[in-house]
Scaffold this motif. Structure first.
Motif, PDB file in Angstrom:
ATOM      1  N   TYR A  33      46.093 -18.207  68.470  1.00 27.84           N
ATOM      2  CA  TYR A  33      45.229 -17.826  67.340  1.00 27.84           C
ATOM      3  C   TYR A  33      45.711 -16.504  66.730  1.00 27.84           C
ATOM      4  CZ  TYR A  33      40.961 -16.314  64.905  1.00 27.84           C
ATOM      5  OH  TYR A  33      40.056 -15.874  63.973  1.00 27.84           O
ATOM      6  N   LEU A  79      34.972 -14.584  69.263  1.00 26.46           N
ATOM      7  CA  LEU A  79      36.328 -14.332  69.748  1.00 26.46           C
ATOM      8  C   LEU A  79      36.318 -13.515  71.039  1.00 26.46           C
ATOM      9  CD1 LEU A  79      38.135 -13.601  66.361  1.00 26.46           C
ATOM     10  CD2 LEU A  79      38.345 -15.654  67.773  1.00 26.46           C
ATOM     11  N   LYS A  84      48.805 -17.008  64.810  1.00 25.13           N
ATOM     12  CA  LYS A  84      48.490 -17.635  63.528  1.00 25.13           C
ATOM     13  C   LYS A  84      48.010 -16.589  62.528  1.00 25.13           C
ATOM     14  CE  LYS A  84      45.376 -21.020  61.415  1.00 25.13           C
ATOM     15  NZ  LYS A  84      44.190 -21.872  61.634  1.00 25.13           N
ATOM     16  N   MET A  85      47.135 -15.671  62.984  1.00 27.65           N
ATOM     17  CA  MET A  85      46.653 -14.603  62.099  1.00 27.65           C
ATOM     18  C   MET A  85      47.816 -13.742  61.608  1.00 27.65           C
ATOM     19  SD  MET A  85      43.004 -13.079  63.377  1.00 27.65           S
ATOM     20  CE  MET A  85      43.661 -12.424  64.900  1.00 27.65           C
ATOM     21  N   GLN A  99      45.311 -20.249  74.145  1.00 26.98           N
ATOM     22  CA  GLN A  99      44.759 -20.582  72.832  1.00 26.98           C
ATOM     23  C   GLN A  99      44.533 -19.318  72.003  1.00 26.98           C
ATOM     24  OE1 GLN A  99      41.427 -23.372  74.284  1.00 26.98           O
ATOM     25  NE2 GLN A  99      41.730 -23.974  72.166  1.00 26.98           N
ATOM     26  N   MET A 100      44.016 -18.280  72.670  1.00 25.25           N
ATOM     27  CA  MET A 100      43.763 -17.023  71.964  1.00 25.25           C
ATOM     28  C   MET A 100      45.066 -16.394  71.489  1.00 25.25           C
ATOM     29  SD  MET A 100      41.842 -14.779  70.654  1.00 25.25           S
ATOM     30  CE  MET A 100      40.234 -15.372  71.185  1.00 25.25           C
ATOM     31  N   ILE A 130      33.676 -21.133  65.215  1.00 24.63           N
ATOM     32  CA  ILE A 130      34.889 -20.675  65.912  1.00 24.63           C
ATOM     33  C   ILE A 130      34.925 -21.232  67.338  1.00 24.63           C
ATOM     34  CG2 ILE A 130      36.026 -18.635  66.893  1.00 24.63           C
ATOM     35  CD1 ILE A 130      35.208 -17.150  64.333  1.00 24.63           C
ATOM     36  N   ASP A 178      35.890 -24.794  67.059  1.00 24.20           N
ATOM     37  CA  ASP A 178      37.315 -24.947  66.739  1.00 24.20           C
ATOM     38  C   ASP A 178      38.192 -24.746  67.973  1.00 24.20           C
ATOM     39  OD1 ASP A 178      36.600 -25.439  64.132  1.00 24.20           O
ATOM     40  OD2 ASP A 178      37.076 -23.414  63.408  1.00 24.20           O
ATOM     41  N   PHE A 179      37.770 -23.852  68.868  1.00 24.27           N
ATOM     42  CA  PHE A 179      38.528 -23.604  70.096  1.00 24.27           C
ATOM     43  C   PHE A 179      38.243 -24.659  71.177  1.00 24.27           C
ATOM     44  CE2 PHE A 179      39.729 -19.539  68.435  1.00 24.27           C
ATOM     45  CZ  PHE A 179      40.769 -19.067  69.221  1.00 24.27           C
TER      46      PHE A 179
END
Length: 554
Positions: A531, A511, A534-535, A527-528, A411, A414-415
């Motif tokens: 994310y 996270l 997206k979830m 970015q968070m 993770i 990925d970030f």
């Protein structure tokens, strides 16, 4: 301030930027240089400058008769005349004539530094080819043959790869006296700007990383993406080196960092330096303003960075026309946080410094990303592998914890968050645990994720020894389903906080670490947010599918 007259030997781009800083302090500056339209003379055309060579003794005295303070933007001047002027006492010379003369000769510079205990590579004077062969027997090959004087931007250096190249190397540098250095297999090149006030006060700027192309400075990365403890050591070496010289001004100290963290000082410039250009936009006081403050014995300005990250890229000339040379500038106009400096040079030659671009940003990740289109405009298709200092530390008590911790590591990857992952056992390697915890913040980490099973002492012990936030990951063991680890981590005494996630949940640990970084780095927070969006989208897709096909067919 406006009663002080400063004379500068040399009118290149460094003199140009010195004048820019001096003008804000209401200082009168006179330049000595041969071209009537040198870069420094262009931006203060109303000031009566002197036309002549900056190493001409007669012209230097002419300049001295018109000013209160003499300084240099290039060290290849007549140090003997400066010494005489200094002795007469009417004009201050900054830095001192002794300092300029010592640094002019790189062999004498090495001898001086060594006498003060400054770490340098082994070196020996070279009189002829036979002496170089003896140096080869002593140091091994490759080794570096260097001119003692008049060397800059890689000129005056020759890498001697074997004994068969000795005669050729000596012939190539035969116009100057020579010395040889043992090869230093460095992992990175570093630099520190150090400013010394006339009253002896010393301040240093952050340690930067320099990347060279064809022996000419190409990129300057501030701060250097190295272990913070190594940076502290480099800063100390630089400051101690400048303390060994008399006189005031700004000094560029170039160093090597070896694989074991050892620092070797390479050479010193007794003037503003290419590796300090970034300070104009990135620091509270630029190297040029602090140089003026130092030689005038004014209080020095803060050397701290006012932005988290900066990269400077040199615009180097080529054998093509100006349009091709300035393509990176056209790209920089479209880049956030970029500032262009052009030096007003009329002729574009290969390797000539035509200008520079400084980028600033909220994080080194952002600045490196913004740099890419500028570098692509310089050399299309050429990839440059720039490093990032870890911001998150992931540690675990045993390699048996790795399958759990890998998920969180992915993770972070990925970030795009730079991190390190290692084994640190609270019970089997307690000394390593103490060293890791106590050095974590100095090394540049901003958060630690600690995974542990069984008694799970690692997160709590590390939290007790670092000011950084620690996130504990209870790892399920062979018995008790990880509940013992969970209880051990969560039951910390008051004053020793450890954030704790569910058993085996390194996903949430990663996270949470990202959210901690996002509190001070807006780009990561964005970015968070993306994310989380997206979830939400993934869940809503499942809701729609369930509504469409029904629960029996889902």
């Amino acid at each position: 301030m406006n009663n002080q007259k400063v004379g500068i030997l040399g009118g290149g781009q460094l003199g140009r930027m010195m004048i820019e800083a001096a003008s804000r302090l209401n200082l009168q500056v006179t330049i000595l240089d041969a071209p009537i339209d040198s870069p420094a003379k262009q931006i203060e055309s109303t000031q009566p400058h002197i036309q002549g060579a900056f190493n001409d003794a007669t012209k230097i005295r002419e300049l001295a008769s018109q000013v209160d303070i003499l300084t240099v933007e290039i060290e290849h001047v007549d140090a003997g005349v400066l010494a005489a002027i200094e002795t007469e006492g009417k004009v201050r010379v900054c830095p001192s004539a002794f300092t300029v003369k010592t640094i002019q000769d790189k062999y004498n510079q090495k001898k001086h530094l060594e006498s003060f205990g400054i770490p340098v590579a082994e070196y020996v004077e070279i009189a002829d080819a036979e002496a170089l062969k003896e140096a080869g027997k002593k140091f091994g090959y490759p080794l570096m043959l260097k001119s003692k004087t008049m060397a800059y931007d890689g000129k005056g250096n020759y890498v001697v790869k074997n004994e068969g190249e000795v005669e050729k190397a000596v012939e190539a540098l035969s116009k100057t006296p020579l010395y040889a250095e043992k090869w230093a297999p460095f992992v990175k090149e570093l630099a520190v700007m150090v400013v010394r006030r006339a009253n002896g006060e010393i301040l240093s700027y952050p340690v930067v990383e320099t990347i060279h192309k064809n022996s000419i400075c190409h990129l300057v990365i501030a701060p250097a993406q190295i272990d913070g403890a190594v940076a502290t050591k480099a800063q100390k070496v630089a400051e101690n080196a400048i303390k060994s010289f008399p006189g005031a001004g700004i000094f560029g100290v170039e160093m090597f960092v070896m694989a074991n963290g050892e620092i070797l000082l390479n050479e010193i410039a007794p003037r503003p330096h290419n590796s300090g250009h970034y300070t104009i936009e990135a620091c509270e006081t630029s190297q040029y303003e602090n140089h003026m403050r130092a030689i005038l014995d004014m209080p020095l300005g803060s050397t701290a960075m006012k932005v988290p990250a900066s990269i400077m890229v040199n615009i180097l000339g080529s054998n093509t026309d100006m349009t091709e040379c300035y393509k990176p500038c056209q790209e920089a106009l479209l880049v956030d946080g970029a500032t262009i400096h052009l030096y007003g040079k009329k002729e574009c030659r290969a390797g000539r410094k035509m200008g520079h671009i400084t980028l600033v940003g909220e994080s080194m990740m952002q600045v490196q990303k913004n740099l890419k289109p500028i570098l692509e405009a310089m050399e299309p298709g050429v990839e440059r592998a720039l490093t990032l200092r870890p911001l998150v530390g992931m540690i675990m008590g045993s390699d048996s914890d790795l399958p759990v911790m890998k998920v969180g590591a992915q993770i972070l990857k990925d970030f795009g968050i730079p991190f390190e992952l290692s084994i640190v056992s609270a019970h089997r390697t307690p000394a390593r645990m103490v060293e890791y915890a106590e050095s974590a913040s100095e090394r540049g980490l901003m958060a630690i994720i600690a995974g542990a099973g069984g008694a799970a002492h690692l997160p709590g012990m590390v939290a007790a020894m670092t000011p950084l936030p620690v996130i504990g990951v209870p790892v399920k063991g062979s018995s008790l389903d990880g509940v013992d680890s969970l209880y051990s981590i969560v039951q910390m005494p008051r004053g020793i906080p450890v954030a704790t996630v569910a058993v085996n949940n390194s996903t949430n640990a990663a996270l949470l670490a990202i959210r901690i970084l996002g509190a001070s780095i807006p780009g990561i927070q964005k970015q968070m947010a993306a994310y989380m969006k997206k979830m939400e989208g993934e869940v809503m897709t499942k809701v729609e599918k369930l509504d469409n096909v029904g629960w029996e067919n889902y």
